[in-house]
Design a protein around this motif. Sequence first.
Motif, PDB file in Angstrom:
ATOM      1  N   MET A  22     149.923   2.195  76.819  1.00 47.59           N
ATOM      2  CA  MET A  22     148.525   1.955  77.177  1.00 47.59           C
ATOM      3  C   MET A  22     147.904   3.104  77.695  1.00 47.59           C
ATOM      4  O   MET A  22     146.665   3.717  77.488  1.00 47.59           O
ATOM      5  N   GLY A  23     148.552   3.765  78.805  1.00 51.86           N
ATOM      6  CA  GLY A  23     148.035   4.893  79.553  1.00 51.86           C
ATOM      7  C   GLY A  23     147.836   6.089  78.472  1.00 51.86           C
ATOM      8  O   GLY A  23     146.749   6.654  78.654  1.00 51.86           O
ATOM      9  N   ALA A  24     148.926   6.317  77.773  1.00 53.22           N
ATOM     10  CA  ALA A  24     148.907   7.424  76.805  1.00 53.22           C
ATOM     11  C   ALA A  24     147.609   7.182  75.864  1.00 53.22           C
ATOM     12  O   ALA A  24     146.499   8.193  75.552  1.00 53.22           O
ATOM     13  N   MET A  25     147.507   5.985  75.489  1.00 50.14           N
ATOM     14  CA  MET A  25     146.361   5.933  74.462  1.00 50.14           C
ATOM     15  C   MET A  25     144.931   5.861  75.207  1.00 50.14           C
ATOM     16  O   MET A  25     144.151   6.665  74.658  1.00 50.14           O
ATOM     17  N   PHE A  26     144.722   5.276  76.336  1.00 53.73           N
ATOM     18  CA  PHE A  26     143.448   5.465  77.168  1.00 53.73           C
ATOM     19  C   PHE A  26     143.237   7.041  77.666  1.00 53.73           C
ATOM     20  O   PHE A  26     142.306   7.387  77.804  1.00 53.73           O
ATOM     21  N   ALA A  27     144.353   7.735  77.825  1.00 53.44           N
ATOM     22  CA  ALA A  27     144.257   9.300  78.017  1.00 53.44           C
ATOM     23  C   ALA A  27     143.693  10.001  76.724  1.00 53.44           C
ATOM     24  O   ALA A  27     143.665  11.266  77.093  1.00 53.44           O
ATOM     25  N   GLY A  28     143.841   9.452  75.759  1.00 50.89           N
ATOM     26  CA  GLY A  28     143.338   9.966  74.482  1.00 50.89           C
ATOM     27  C   GLY A  28     144.546  11.041  73.881  1.00 50.89           C
ATOM     28  O   GLY A  28     144.080  11.991  73.444  1.00 50.89           O
ATOM     29  N   PRO A  39     139.882   3.533  82.859  1.00 50.76           N
ATOM     30  CA  PRO A  39     139.461   5.042  83.482  1.00 50.76           C
ATOM     31  C   PRO A  39     138.218   5.613  83.466  1.00 50.76           C
ATOM     32  O   PRO A  39     137.447   5.702  82.500  1.00 50.76           O
ATOM     33  N   GLU A  40     137.642   5.575  84.848  1.00 53.34           N
ATOM     34  CA  GLU A  40     136.309   6.093  84.915  1.00 53.34           C
ATOM     35  C   GLU A  40     135.902   7.596  84.892  1.00 53.34           C
ATOM     36  O   GLU A  40     135.154   8.048  84.684  1.00 53.34           O
ATOM     37  N   LYS A  41     137.238   8.145  85.271  1.00 55.18           N
ATOM     38  CA  LYS A  41     137.237   9.626  85.471  1.00 55.18           C
ATOM     39  C   LYS A  41     137.210  10.015  83.851  1.00 55.18           C
ATOM     40  O   LYS A  41     138.097   9.855  83.117  1.00 55.18           O
ATOM     41  N   GLU A  54     136.145  -2.554  75.947  1.00 56.19           N
ATOM     42  CA  GLU A  54     136.465  -4.153  75.656  1.00 56.19           C
ATOM     43  C   GLU A  54     138.055  -3.953  74.933  1.00 56.19           C
ATOM     44  O   GLU A  54     138.539  -5.013  75.104  1.00 56.19           O
ATOM     45  N   VAL A  55     138.574  -2.820  74.541  1.00 60.03           N
ATOM     46  CA  VAL A  55     139.922  -2.781  74.198  1.00 60.03           C
ATOM     47  C   VAL A  55     140.884  -3.209  75.267  1.00 60.03           C
ATOM     48  O   VAL A  55     142.078  -3.887  75.186  1.00 60.03           O
ATOM     49  N   LEU A  56     140.441  -2.487  76.411  1.00 59.79           N
ATOM     50  CA  LEU A  56     141.287  -2.503  77.575  1.00 59.79           C
ATOM     51  C   LEU A  56     141.394  -4.184  77.977  1.00 59.79           C
ATOM     52  O   LEU A  56     142.399  -4.756  78.216  1.00 59.79           O
ATOM     53  N   ALA A  57     140.238  -4.693  78.052  1.00 60.78           N
ATOM     54  CA  ALA A  57     140.179  -6.237  78.156  1.00 60.78           C
ATOM     55  C   ALA A  57     140.877  -6.900  77.273  1.00 60.78           C
ATOM     56  O   ALA A  57     141.671  -7.856  77.901  1.00 60.78           O
ATOM     57  N   GLU A  58     140.706  -6.612  75.995  1.00 58.22           N
ATOM     58  CA  GLU A  58     141.549  -7.505  75.074  1.00 58.22           C
ATOM     59  C   GLU A  58     143.219  -7.211  75.331  1.00 58.22           C
ATOM     60  O   GLU A  58     143.831  -8.380  75.121  1.00 58.22           O
ATOM     61  N   ILE A  59     143.504  -6.006  75.646  1.00 62.10           N
ATOM     62  CA  ILE A  59     145.030  -5.998  75.516  1.00 62.10           C
ATOM     63  C   ILE A  59     145.357  -6.678  77.077  1.00 62.10           C
ATOM     64  O   ILE A  59     146.380  -7.369  77.062  1.00 62.10           O
ATOM     65  N   MET A  60     144.611  -6.578  78.231  1.00 62.84           N
ATOM     66  CA  MET A  60     144.717  -7.393  79.223  1.00 62.84           C
ATOM     67  C   MET A  60     144.933  -8.791  78.946  1.00 62.84           C
ATOM     68  O   MET A  60     145.703  -9.568  79.628  1.00 62.84           O
ATOM     69  N   ASP A  61     143.812  -9.273  78.138  1.00 55.44           N
ATOM     70  CA  ASP A  61     143.904 -10.695  78.032  1.00 55.44           C
ATOM     71  C   ASP A  61     145.242 -11.315  77.299  1.00 55.44           C
ATOM     72  O   ASP A  61     145.865 -12.222  77.627  1.00 55.44           O
ATOM     73  N   ALA A  62     145.696 -10.343  76.100  1.00 53.66           N
ATOM     74  CA  ALA A  62     146.880 -10.718  75.623  1.00 53.66           C
ATOM     75  C   ALA A  62     148.146 -10.759  76.617  1.00 53.66           C
ATOM     76  O   ALA A  62     149.287 -11.430  76.090  1.00 53.66           O
ATOM     77  N   HIS A  63     148.151 -10.135  77.592  1.00 55.74           N
ATOM     78  CA  HIS A  63     149.206 -10.011  78.515  1.00 55.74           C
ATOM     79  C   HIS A  63     148.918 -11.209  79.769  1.00 55.74           C
ATOM     80  O   HIS A  63     149.687 -11.249  80.534  1.00 55.74           O
ATOM     81  N   SER A  64     147.919 -11.936  79.825  1.00 58.04           N
ATOM     82  CA  SER A  64     147.653 -12.592  80.942  1.00 58.04           C
ATOM     83  C   SER A  64     148.319 -14.225  80.946  1.00 58.04           C
ATOM     84  O   SER A  64     148.984 -14.620  79.876  1.00 58.04           O
TER      85      SER A  64
END
Lengths: 617, 348
Positions: free
Chosen positions: A234-240, A413-415, B338-348
């Motif tokens: 997930m980190g890698a994906m959100f890191a782009g 990630p806000e940064k 929203e994508v992060l929220a969706e993945i988080m939800d799948a793991h909750s």
Amino acid sequence: MTTSGLVAQGQTTSSLVRGGKQIVNDFSIQIATVNGSGSQSANSVLLRSIFRMGVPVSGKNLFPSNIAGLPTWYTIRVSKHGWVARKTDIDVLIAMNPETAQQDVLSLSAGAAVIYDESFKLNERRADVTFYPVPFDQLTASTGADAKIRKLVKNMVYVGVAAQLLSIDMEWIEKSVRKQFAKKVKAAELNLSAVRAGFEYAASSLTQQNPYLVEPMNATQGKIIIDGNAAAAMGAMFAGVTVVTWYPITPSSSVVEQLIDYMKKYRIEQDGKASFAIVQAEDELAAIGMVIGAGWAGARSMTATSGPGISLMAEFAGLAYFTEIPGVIFDVQRTGPSTGMPTRTSQGDLTFIAGLSHGDTKHVMLIPASVKECYEFGIAAFDIAEQMQTLVFVLSDLDLGMNNWMSEPFEYPEKPIQRGKVLNAKQLEELGGFARYKDVDGDAIPYRTLPGTDHPAAAYFTRGSGHNEKALYSERPDEYENNMLRLARKFETAKTLVPQPILEGDGKQKIGIIAFGTSHWAVIESRDQLERESHLETDYLRVRAYPFTQEIHDFVASHERIYVVEQNRDAQMLHLLKVDLDPAQTVKLRSVLHFNGLPIDARTLTTAIASQEGAGK
Amino acid sequence: MSTPSVSPKPVKTNRIGLQILDYRGGKTTLCAGCGHNAISERITEAFYEMGIQPERVMKMSGIGCSSKSPAYFMSRSFSFNTVHGRMPSVATGALLANKTMRSIGVSGDGDTVSIGMGQFIHLLRRNVPMIYIIEDNGVYGLTKGQFSATADIGSKLKTGVINDLPAIDTCALAIQIGATFVGRSFSGDKKQLSAMLKAAVAHQGTVMLDVISPCVTFNDHEGSTKSYKYMQEHEEAISEVGFVPHFEDIAVEYDPNTTVDVRLHDGSHLRLRKLHEGYDPTDKVQATKMLMESHAKGEVLTGVFYVDTQKPDFASLLNMVDEPLATLSQERVRPRREVLAEIMDAHS
Ligand SMILES: Cc1ncc(C[n+]2csc(CCOP(=O)(O)OP(=O)(O)O)c2C)c(N)n1
Ligand code: SF4
Ligand SMILES: [Mg+2]
């Protein structure tokens, strides 16, 4: 057994009815199965049901290097205190593997409970544990499951038996099963009927005699359960990340496998095209070569591997260091060579990576301790790699990468993405050119251009061999030395970018503990034990990156004795510290080592520290 | 290219207005007379004549005298001298990051056929869109003259050591593994090599060129099968290679009776004037057979042996977005909240 003082308050009906000495939300369950028998779903349902009842849990899989047939053990630790490190004592055994059942029973402490297949005839082995024989085959058959899938469904029967005996709420079991088989309604129904068969059998035919119970709490609300490899992905994906290369190796494969799933779902654009490339390389040499080629050409690139793969990457790691090319390498550490214990955990790649390759090289390492840090460092690694123009290694381990951990949900990630010092054609026009390896800003980080930059002065020649500031071939001693000194200064700059260590305790104690990575969970529990049992108060500094920052020097300087806790034989962190620390300080360092392939536990630590401190229990 | 000029000093430029000077590299540090130098010159000319913007080119190499040569042509192109035998992976990665770039790799017989064999084969198998040149001298030049795996059996080193292992034929191998443009030439054959290089520029997919390039210092003596003398006596061209870029008039040279015409991706034409009856550059089996036969006869066959213009290259297989991955904006590479929220939800 570590059960003293943990008798339940007995507030709920279930515990009142049962009476006697009860141990609520503080025990561990071990499920002994055969590799390849498909017990993961069942184990996950158990884990998640307890989690959904609000009770802190952790799940650890102890598995062999084998596809099918060898024994595996899955341990669920239930802890109202929130301890998630491995606990060595097993309180409830679910014995499903005839090969290991006898031994599994013999290794239990007195007072444990055993759920087993009645055909194993385990009850004659000992008198000091409680036995619950279950006719698994008969119960499985009663669900009407096809002969082909009975082996799988059978696992759900033990979920039902355990749920009844341990008071796990059927409502949560049902929800967990449905979530587990989200898209397969039929499979969910079948599995549920197996759970019910087990539950009903236990209710009608077994007499509950064990003290272990689960009672609802409110300690997991809003939390998630995830493994470190998925978190890193997930980190890698959100890191782009845009270029991913890999060569399969346990325990790192699931980083990329999970990433493939995520990227296919979230990184395909409207026209069906991918904003990424993922390539399974022919070996780790090629995997790192592609990472470096892609990093050179400007992509955010990564690979994931484990120790043997790191070994193959050594030459390229040196090239990247000298040519100053970014790239991220996730190393999910395991014990030794491929024929060693490839499915066991370790923190054994530390010194190897710190100086990986030829000549003088130093590499940035980020060391996550939690799944959340796998995600956060997964993002930060790409920023640091591009800012520093160097490889960044993220050192996870098998325990973190492949096991299930509770966590606060991850934050977006806000940064903004940090792409470092890259000059475009317009800037080149203004500057009238550039010197690839010149320290312009005093931070020792030079500027670079990317292939394709449309300016006659953009190109430069990248070579690992001697080069001067302008990237021209040079074998002049002074130019080589200057470049090497700049690289050393650049490593100093890395200290301002890496995650800083975290201090726990008031900082005023005599005894300090230094640990990193997954040892963290055993350390925090051990500090509690040391304090309660031996009145030993400690301060604790968790190292999260290499190069070491000033906080680490200060911590050592301000304590009398420092226990460096690590999961390897040779005290690798301690040795790295010794290189950096003032020699007068290094005498304070002591080692606490754990290296048998299993995750470190708190008791081992507590015993080691207490005895060195001369504190009896 | 030969427009008669009247003005005193006309500056000759190519179709994008650049002079040959814009394609020059640094001064060579290789031995005088080294075959590699001649190849650098042909590369310089080919890119100039084809009118390729130098900034659009990535020059990749491994380690060896041959692998140094990207420093001696096209200084305005981006260059990466990598590690011994592993240039293919670096070149692949660079193209993944920016598939809009052209790529030319220069390697040696040691760099490719010994230490680099694994990566070489996988580059071909993937059909990575690049020109891959082996400057083949049968020895390790840079480490002072040890045998390489393309040295012919029975050939002799200056020191008297005789090679008693068979040579690996990189062309036969490349055809079998899946390269889509396979040829062999000789560094001293200006005309043939130039035509081949220009066709290579027009091809989309892996171009594998094995260019016999004598090492004058360690392997240009009696007893060496990769010497100038040996090549002049034993070179047999399979076909005469003609190349017509897509921006030139094709009809002029058209001669249907004796030529095979291959249309390349950008509309250019590769024309093989048949010297061998019935030679068809799209027939793998025939190409391999001819190579084997020439080995048996002790001849060095040159020419373009195989061309496949249909097989998709690696970049297209990956179905990437049109722009370079390297410079995609944050909006395109960081999924939304929203994508992060969706993945988080799948793991909750
Ligand atoms: C890992 C590694 N091993 C060995 C070497 C030493 N080395 C440098 S060049 C070379 C052989 C080059 O031969 P070739 O590719 O045929 O190039 P040539 O010099 O003949 O053009 C070797 C073995 C090296 N640089 N790296
Ligand atoms: S040693 Fe041989 S290969 Fe190297 S530069 Fe000299 S002639 Fe060329
Ligand atoms: Mg050679």
